[in-house]
Design an enzyme around this catalytic site. Sequence first.
Site, PDB file in Angstrom:
ATOM      1  N   PRO A   2       0.723  -1.218   0.013  1.00 12.92           N
ATOM      2  CA  PRO A   2      -0.279  -0.031   0.055  1.00 12.92           C
ATOM      3  C   PRO A   2       0.700   1.438   0.058  1.00 12.92           C
ATOM      4  CG  PRO A   2      -1.032  -1.532   1.575  1.00 12.92           C
ATOM      5  CD  PRO A   2       0.476  -1.930   0.933  1.00 12.92           C
ATOM      6  N   GLU A   3       0.418   2.311  -0.839  1.00 15.60           N
ATOM      7  CA  GLU A   3       1.171   3.585  -0.719  1.00 15.60           C
ATOM      8  C   GLU A   3       0.322   4.600  -0.195  1.00 15.60           C
ATOM      9  OE1 GLU A   3       2.574   4.385  -4.780  1.00 15.60           O
ATOM     10  OE2 GLU A   3       2.810   2.179  -5.138  1.00 15.60           O
TER      11      GLU A   3
END
Length: 285
Positions: A2-3
């Site tokens: 996840p960013e």
Amino acid sequence: MPELPEVETVRQGLAQWVTGRRISTVEVRHPRAVRRHVPGPAHFADVLAGRTVTDVRRRGKYLWLPLDSGDALVGHLGMSGQLLLQPAEAADELHLRVRFRFADDGPQLRFVDQRTFGGLAVSDGGAELPGEIAHIARDPMDPEFSDAGFVAALRRRRTEVKRALLDQTLISGVGNIYADEALWRAGLHGARPTDALTAPAAGRLLGHVRDVLAEAIKQGGTSFDDLYVDVNGESGYFDRSLNAYGREGEPCRRCGAPIRREAFMNRSSYSCPRCQPRPRGALRG
């Protein structure tokens, strides 16, 4: 992994559902999930019991929940971590690692992590900013992010522009997906030397980074599988708006040339060979 948009989506959900609630008990079901909490799982549970969550904040890809004690619960989702709000009667998830029960007997907060690369820890006195993540740069969605400071620092680096975008000490929250998307919008190949960028070009790139992140946040982030979901277990849908990442062989939406995939730091980079020409002398792979 996840960013920023995915982590921000989770932060927003947590802020809505756990701020102001008092933790009654904490159940650590897998010690690896709290491995960064050096005193161990029992201390982790004890120090959180009875504490009230006062806010939910984010720095780059890290979350922290300030507590009324002045400490903070710090979390990183890793590759597959999920923070879910679930009714007490809901069946336990297969990869449930940590369970938080609250004094109001409302929905539980559950940390689920299939690969156990993520983790939680308590930061002593870290309510304002946990010392463990103080080295991480601000992200472009932060009101105190300095555009001029970033542009100057980027141009001082002697590296490739994509490597710089992934450097969390320079700009946080940007990972492989959103770096490729911003570079596509800017018409820059990821191997472009940072010290060869003009200040206007660097500023335009930053603008594209910010726009991509903002649009992805509005769409709940990018989900390619069921490993990333928000606190309600719902997937993001920014994958429908991707222009470069994961589109090998598909026509560029700007010029029609087939999108190329190139090896990059044990991962892949996606770009348009026509809109984003490789710099002369740039190494492959």
